[in-house]
Design an enzyme around this catalytic site. Structure first.
Site, mmCIF file in Angstrom:
data_model
loop_
_atom_site.group_PDB
_atom_site.id
_atom_site.type_symbol
_atom_site.label_atom_id
_atom_site.label_comp_id
_atom_site.label_asym_id
_atom_site.label_seq_id
_atom_site.Cartn_x
_atom_site.Cartn_y
_atom_site.Cartn_z
ATOM 1 N N HIS A 174 0.939 -1.134 -0.031
ATOM 2 C CA HIS A 174 -0.058 -0.040 -0.044
ATOM 3 C C HIS A 174 0.916 1.300 0.089
ATOM 4 C CE1 HIS A 174 0.928 0.809 4.167
ATOM 5 N NE2 HIS A 174 0.743 -0.482 4.330
ATOM 6 N N GLU A 203 -2.061 -7.257 7.634
ATOM 7 C CA GLU A 203 -0.955 -6.808 8.113
ATOM 8 C C GLU A 203 -0.832 -7.896 9.211
ATOM 9 O OE1 GLU A 203 2.189 -6.759 7.869
ATOM 10 O OE2 GLU A 203 2.892 -4.901 7.724
#
Length: 167
Positions: free
Chosen positions: A10, A83
């Protein structure tokens, strides 16, 4: 044609700039992060992507939507790509963690694959959920180009595992 995976992290967030552990916290892209992703979208616009997958966290979902738009695709969220959960380190600066949890941080630095922060995950926990997702993505998209948007920790672990590197 072989299956081709574009594995992307990202864009930047405000926590990235502050060297904070975002982990499983929902954090949006910063303006800098949006510009990074728009630049990548321009670079990928001529790639024949067939699918886009992403972690369900805000920063990866936003990244995936920007990258998928030129291809007319809708990102598919995959929980296994989120994550690593940093437990009680979430939101703290690296320097704060080093000061407050010195022994725990040192053990994690020495072996992040098997050691995780209290109430968090180790690298092996992450691979146990991320590898099956990647395998399914590849099986579902044989001979196609796909984009996968995840996170620094997840991507490092996946690449290390898939290429046989020592994590």
């Amino acid at each position: 044609m072989p299956t081709r995976i574009f594995l992307v992290r990202h864009g930047a967030t405000t926590l990235t700039a502050e060297d904070r552990f975002a982990g499983s916290s929902d954090v949006s892209l910063s303006e800098e992060g949006r510009q990074q992703v728009k630049s990548l979208a321009r670079r990928l616009e001529n790639e024949p992507l067939r699918a886009v997958y992403c972690s369900p966290l805000d920063r990866t979902t936003e990244t995936a939507k920007i990258l998928a738009a030129p291809h007319g695709l809708e990102p598919v969220p995959e929980d296994g790509l989120r994550e690593i959960d940093y437990g009680h380190w979430e939101g703290l600066r690296r320097s704060e963690i080093e000061a407050k949890f010195a022994d725990e941080y040192e053990a994690w630095q020495e072996d992040p694959f098997t050691v995780g922060p209290r109430a968090g995950e180790s690298g092996i926990n992450v691979l146990n959920r991320a590898l099956p997702v990647m395998r399914r993505i590849v099986e579902d998209n044989r001979h196609r180009n796909v984009l996968v948007v995840a996170h620094k920790g997840v991507n490092r672990l996946l690449i290390s595992s898939l290429l046989g590197f020592d994590v």
